[in-house]
Design a protein around this motif. Structure first.
Motif, PDB file in Angstrom:
ATOM      1  N   ALA A 122       0.813  -1.212   0.000  1.00  0.00           N
ATOM      2  CA  ALA A 122       0.000   0.000   0.000  1.00  0.00           C
ATOM      3  C   ALA A 122       0.849   1.266   0.000  1.00  0.00           C
ATOM      4  CB  ALA A 122      -0.915   0.021   1.224  1.00  0.00           C
ATOM      5  N   GLY A 123       2.166   1.120  -0.127  1.00  0.00           N
ATOM      6  CA  GLY A 123       3.057   2.270  -0.074  1.00  0.00           C
ATOM      7  C   GLY A 123       3.487   2.740  -1.452  1.00  0.00           C
ATOM      8  N   PRO A 124       4.417   3.705  -1.480  1.00  0.00           N
ATOM      9  CA  PRO A 124       4.895   4.236  -2.763  1.00  0.00           C
ATOM     10  C   PRO A 124       5.465   3.170  -3.681  1.00  0.00           C
ATOM     11  CG  PRO A 124       5.639   5.633  -0.956  1.00  0.00           C
ATOM     12  CD  PRO A 124       5.025   4.417  -0.332  1.00  0.00           C
ATOM     13  N   ASP A 125       6.100   2.136  -3.111  1.00  0.00           N
ATOM     14  CA  ASP A 125       6.712   1.124  -3.972  1.00  0.00           C
ATOM     15  C   ASP A 125       5.674   0.295  -4.707  1.00  0.00           C
ATOM     16  OD1 ASP A 125       5.882  -0.232  -1.631  1.00  0.00           O
ATOM     17  OD2 ASP A 125       7.413  -1.774  -1.895  1.00  0.00           O
ATOM     18  N   ALA A 126       4.441   0.301  -4.233  1.00  0.00           N
ATOM     19  CA  ALA A 126       3.339  -0.399  -4.911  1.00  0.00           C
ATOM     20  C   ALA A 126       2.373   0.588  -5.547  1.00  0.00           C
ATOM     21  CB  ALA A 126       2.594  -1.295  -3.925  1.00  0.00           C
ATOM     22  N   HIS A 127       2.841   1.842  -5.701  1.00  0.00           N
ATOM     23  CA  HIS A 127       1.979   2.906  -6.220  1.00  0.00           C
ATOM     24  C   HIS A 127       0.674   2.981  -5.434  1.00  0.00           C
ATOM     25  CE1 HIS A 127       4.428   2.274 -10.107  1.00  0.00           C
ATOM     26  NE2 HIS A 127       4.910   3.318  -9.455  1.00  0.00           N
ATOM     27  N   TYR A 128       0.835   2.838  -4.116  1.00  0.00           N
ATOM     28  CA  TYR A 128      -0.286   2.963  -3.173  1.00  0.00           C
ATOM     29  C   TYR A 128      -1.425   1.991  -3.486  1.00  0.00           C
ATOM     30  CZ  TYR A 128       2.369   7.128  -2.108  1.00  0.00           C
ATOM     31  OH  TYR A 128       3.388   7.986  -1.791  1.00  0.00           O
ATOM     32  N   GLY A 129      -1.037   0.794  -3.862  1.00  0.00           N
ATOM     33  CA  GLY A 129      -2.032  -0.250  -4.111  1.00  0.00           C
ATOM     34  C   GLY A 129      -2.517  -0.328  -5.541  1.00  0.00           C
ATOM     35  N   LEU A 130      -2.012   0.548  -6.413  1.00  0.00           N
ATOM     36  CA  LEU A 130      -2.455   0.541  -7.812  1.00  0.00           C
ATOM     37  C   LEU A 130      -1.760  -0.547  -8.629  1.00  0.00           C
ATOM     38  CD1 LEU A 130      -2.533   4.391  -8.504  1.00  0.00           C
ATOM     39  CD2 LEU A 130      -4.486   2.871  -8.119  1.00  0.00           C
ATOM     40  N   THR A 131      -0.603  -1.006  -8.171  1.00  0.00           N
ATOM     41  CA  THR A 131       0.103  -2.076  -8.877  1.00  0.00           C
ATOM     42  C   THR A 131      -0.522  -3.417  -8.511  1.00  0.00           C
ATOM     43  OG1 THR A 131       2.171  -0.817  -8.783  1.00  0.00           O
ATOM     44  CG2 THR A 131       2.337  -3.171  -9.250  1.00  0.00           C
ATOM     45  N   PRO A 132      -0.902  -4.226  -9.495  1.00  0.00           N
ATOM     46  CA  PRO A 132      -1.456  -5.556  -9.189  1.00  0.00           C
ATOM     47  C   PRO A 132      -0.487  -6.343  -8.322  1.00  0.00           C
ATOM     48  CG  PRO A 132      -1.761  -5.032 -11.498  1.00  0.00           C
ATOM     49  CD  PRO A 132      -0.883  -3.956 -10.946  1.00  0.00           C
ATOM     50  N   LEU A 133      -1.025  -7.096  -7.374  1.00  0.00           N
ATOM     51  CA  LEU A 133      -0.192  -7.785  -6.396  1.00  0.00           C
ATOM     52  C   LEU A 133       0.799  -8.740  -7.050  1.00  0.00           C
ATOM     53  CD1 LEU A 133       0.470  -8.276  -3.436  1.00  0.00           C
ATOM     54  CD2 LEU A 133      -1.323 -10.031  -3.385  1.00  0.00           C
ATOM     55  N   SER A 134       0.357  -9.498  -8.043  1.00  0.00           N
ATOM     56  CA  SER A 134       1.254 -10.460  -8.679  1.00  0.00           C
ATOM     57  C   SER A 134       2.436  -9.744  -9.329  1.00  0.00           C
ATOM     58  CB  SER A 134       0.502 -11.284  -9.718  1.00  0.00           C
ATOM     59  OG  SER A 134      -0.096 -10.438 -10.695  1.00  0.00           O
ATOM     60  N   GLU A 135       2.177  -8.609  -9.946  1.00  0.00           N
ATOM     61  CA  GLU A 135       3.247  -7.821 -10.571  1.00  0.00           C
ATOM     62  C   GLU A 135       4.157  -7.213  -9.509  1.00  0.00           C
ATOM     63  OE1 GLU A 135       3.666  -3.606 -13.015  1.00  0.00           O
ATOM     64  OE2 GLU A 135       1.808  -4.764 -13.177  1.00  0.00           O
ATOM     65  N   TYR A 136       3.567  -6.705  -8.450  1.00  0.00           N
ATOM     66  CA  TYR A 136       4.323  -6.062  -7.371  1.00  0.00           C
ATOM     67  C   TYR A 136       5.313  -7.023  -6.726  1.00  0.00           C
ATOM     68  CZ  TYR A 136       5.066  -4.173  -2.632  1.00  0.00           C
ATOM     69  OH  TYR A 136       5.610  -3.751  -1.442  1.00  0.00           O
ATOM     70  N   LEU A 137       4.887  -8.239  -6.455  1.00  0.00           N
ATOM     71  CA  LEU A 137       5.757  -9.209  -5.798  1.00  0.00           C
ATOM     72  C   LEU A 137       6.966  -9.555  -6.667  1.00  0.00           C
ATOM     73  CD1 LEU A 137       3.082 -11.584  -4.229  1.00  0.00           C
ATOM     74  CD2 LEU A 137       4.475  -9.873  -3.051  1.00  0.00           C
ATOM     75  N   VAL A 138       6.738  -9.666  -7.962  1.00  0.00           N
ATOM     76  CA  VAL A 138       7.834 -10.002  -8.873  1.00  0.00           C
ATOM     77  C   VAL A 138       8.790  -8.827  -9.030  1.00  0.00           C
ATOM     78  CG1 VAL A 138       8.428 -10.585 -11.258  1.00  0.00           C
ATOM     79  CG2 VAL A 138       6.512 -11.728 -10.128  1.00  0.00           C
ATOM     80  N   THR A 139       8.251  -7.646  -9.299  1.00  0.00           N
ATOM     81  CA  THR A 139       9.117  -6.484  -9.525  1.00  0.00           C
ATOM     82  C   THR A 139       9.860  -6.076  -8.259  1.00  0.00           C
ATOM     83  OG1 THR A 139       7.257  -4.967  -9.126  1.00  0.00           O
ATOM     84  CG2 THR A 139       7.704  -5.597 -11.416  1.00  0.00           C
ATOM     85  N   SER A 140       9.259  -6.295  -7.093  1.00  0.00           N
ATOM     86  CA  SER A 140       9.933  -5.942  -5.849  1.00  0.00           C
ATOM     87  C   SER A 140      11.153  -6.817  -5.615  1.00  0.00           C
ATOM     88  CB  SER A 140       8.972  -6.073  -4.663  1.00  0.00           C
ATOM     89  OG  SER A 140       7.949  -5.121  -4.742  1.00  0.00           O
ATOM     90  N   ASN A 141      11.069  -8.078  -5.987  1.00  0.00           N
ATOM     91  CA  ASN A 141      12.207  -8.985  -5.817  1.00  0.00           C
ATOM     92  C   ASN A 141      13.253  -8.801  -6.909  1.00  0.00           C
ATOM     93  OD1 ASN A 141      11.285 -10.108  -3.461  1.00  0.00           O
ATOM     94  ND2 ASN A 141      11.007 -12.155  -4.274  1.00  0.00           N
ATOM     95  N   LYS A 142      12.790  -8.692  -8.148  1.00  0.00           N
ATOM     96  CA  LYS A 142      13.725  -8.646  -9.270  1.00  0.00           C
ATOM     97  C   LYS A 142      14.172  -7.232  -9.628  1.00  0.00           C
ATOM     98  CE  LYS A 142      12.285 -12.943 -11.516  1.00  0.00           C
ATOM     99  NZ  LYS A 142      11.849 -13.582 -12.788  1.00  0.00           N
ATOM    100  N   GLY A 143      13.406  -6.247  -9.201  1.00  0.00           N
ATOM    101  CA  GLY A 143      13.692  -4.869  -9.606  1.00  0.00           C
ATOM    102  C   GLY A 143      14.373  -4.030  -8.553  1.00  0.00           C
ATOM    103  N   THR A 144      14.815  -4.656  -7.463  1.00  0.00           N
ATOM    104  CA  THR A 144      15.549  -3.945  -6.417  1.00  0.00           C
ATOM    105  C   THR A 144      16.885  -4.647  -6.201  1.00  0.00           C
ATOM    106  OG1 THR A 144      14.514  -5.264  -4.666  1.00  0.00           O
ATOM    107  CG2 THR A 144      13.431  -3.195  -5.274  1.00  0.00           C
ATOM    108  N   PHE A 145      17.794  -3.974  -5.511  1.00  0.00           N
ATOM    109  CA  PHE A 145      19.130  -4.554  -5.338  1.00  0.00           C
ATOM    110  C   PHE A 145      19.623  -4.403  -3.905  1.00  0.00           C
ATOM    111  CE2 PHE A 145      19.639  -0.239  -7.021  1.00  0.00           C
ATOM    112  CZ  PHE A 145      20.570   0.326  -6.162  1.00  0.00           C
ATOM    113  N   LEU A 146      20.528  -5.305  -3.549  1.00  0.00           N
ATOM    114  CA  LEU A 146      21.131  -5.318  -2.223  1.00  0.00           C
ATOM    115  C   LEU A 146      22.645  -5.211  -2.355  1.00  0.00           C
ATOM    116  CD1 LEU A 146      21.040  -5.681   0.878  1.00  0.00           C
ATOM    117  CD2 LEU A 146      21.072  -8.155   0.482  1.00  0.00           C
ATOM    118  N   VAL A 147      23.185  -4.188  -1.715  1.00  0.00           N
ATOM    119  CA  VAL A 147      24.626  -3.948  -1.680  1.00  0.00           C
ATOM    120  C   VAL A 147      25.122  -4.275  -0.276  1.00  0.00           C
ATOM    121  CG1 VAL A 147      26.430  -2.188  -1.865  1.00  0.00           C
ATOM    122  CG2 VAL A 147      24.459  -2.151  -3.434  1.00  0.00           C
TER     123      VAL A 147
END
Length: 260
Positions: A122-147
């Motif tokens: 429900a936050g900015p990273d999910a466009h406040y709930g506008l991003t479909p959940l299935s898409e959000y879960l994938v992009t959150s894992n694959k579209g972010t990075f850990l240093v």
């Protein structure tokens, strides 16, 4: 969230350049991002910024194209998840000594099956709930990075094992703390500095991961890039502001204008 410029450039085999911003005026973040810097490094390890403040700064930066890489304190795993929810593209985890710590960092910022991050969506990273959940879960894992930062001898000794942890994208050598603990604080022409840089580089390469470190000049950066560095950070807003004010004082001394 905005797609990651860093991940796109790394996928294309290109290095990225970042700058650290310490000042908390959103205009500084807007300007830097609009000028197209690859990544803005926000330091919550050594500065007193609240998550609410950093949330606003990240929002300001989203008018441009810069990634946001946030460094919490060591062991602040719950805070890392909140920073991701606020829209961070990446997390820099400091003072990592062991594989266990690296795995905990992965668990904190990645959703299952890779990690154990809790779901809000429900936050900015999910466009406040506008991003479909299935898409959000994938992009959150694959579209972010850990240093993961390597900053002492213990971390250096475990660097390759840390790099091999699934979910760790990049090793980042921290020369300040390493030189301090090694007894040669700030002396980055010391052979121990270059030995450590080479060890981090070799460890990352052996694990099939990326690596990076701060550069202190363009000449220094070239040496690091020639060694294969893919994340270079250079200077900060405070350093640049201080440097220019010092130059202004020197420029006007010959006019008889002195400063206390």
């Amino acid at each position: 969230m905005n797609s990651s410029k860093c991940l796109a450039k790394w996928e294309a085999g290109q290095p990225v350049l970042g700058i650290t911003l310490h000042l908390t005026d959103p205009s500084v973040f807007e300007l830097t991002s609009l000028m197209g810097m690859d990544v803005i490094w926000v330091d919550m390890e050594h500065h007193s910024h609240s998550i609410e403040t950093v949330n606003g700064l990240m929002r300001a930066a989203r008018v441009g194209s810069s990634d946001l890489m946030i460094r919490p304190g060591n062991g602040e795993y719950n805070q890392m998840a909140r920073l991701m929810e606020a829209g961070a593209n990446g997390i820099m985890y400091p003072r990592c000594h062991t594989v266990k710590e690296a795995k905990l960092a992965v668990k904190s910022i990645k959703f299952p099956p890779m990690g154990e991050r809790g779901l809000d969506a429900a936050g900015p990273d999910a466009h406040y709930g506008l991003t479909p959940l299935s898409e959000y879960l994938v992009t959150s894992n694959k579209g972010t990075f850990l240093v993961i930062q390597i900053e002492d001898q213990e971390g250096l000794a475990a660097a390759q094992d840390i790099a091999e942890v699934e979910g760790v994208d990049l090793l980042f050598f921290g020369p300040g703390d390493f030189s301090l603990q090694g007894g040669f604080a700030g002396k980055f022409n010391d052979s121990r500095y270059w030995d450590a840089v080479e060890k981090v580089a070799d460890s990352a390469k052996s694990a099939g991961k990326l690596w990076g470190t701060p550069a202190f000049s363009s000449e220094h950066a070239k040496k690091l890039l020639d060694m294969g560095a893919m994340l270079i950070t250079y200077s900060s807003d405070l350093s640049l502001f201080r440097k220019r004010l010092t130059e202004i004082k020197d420029e006007f001394k010959h006019l008889g204008i002195n400063f206390s």
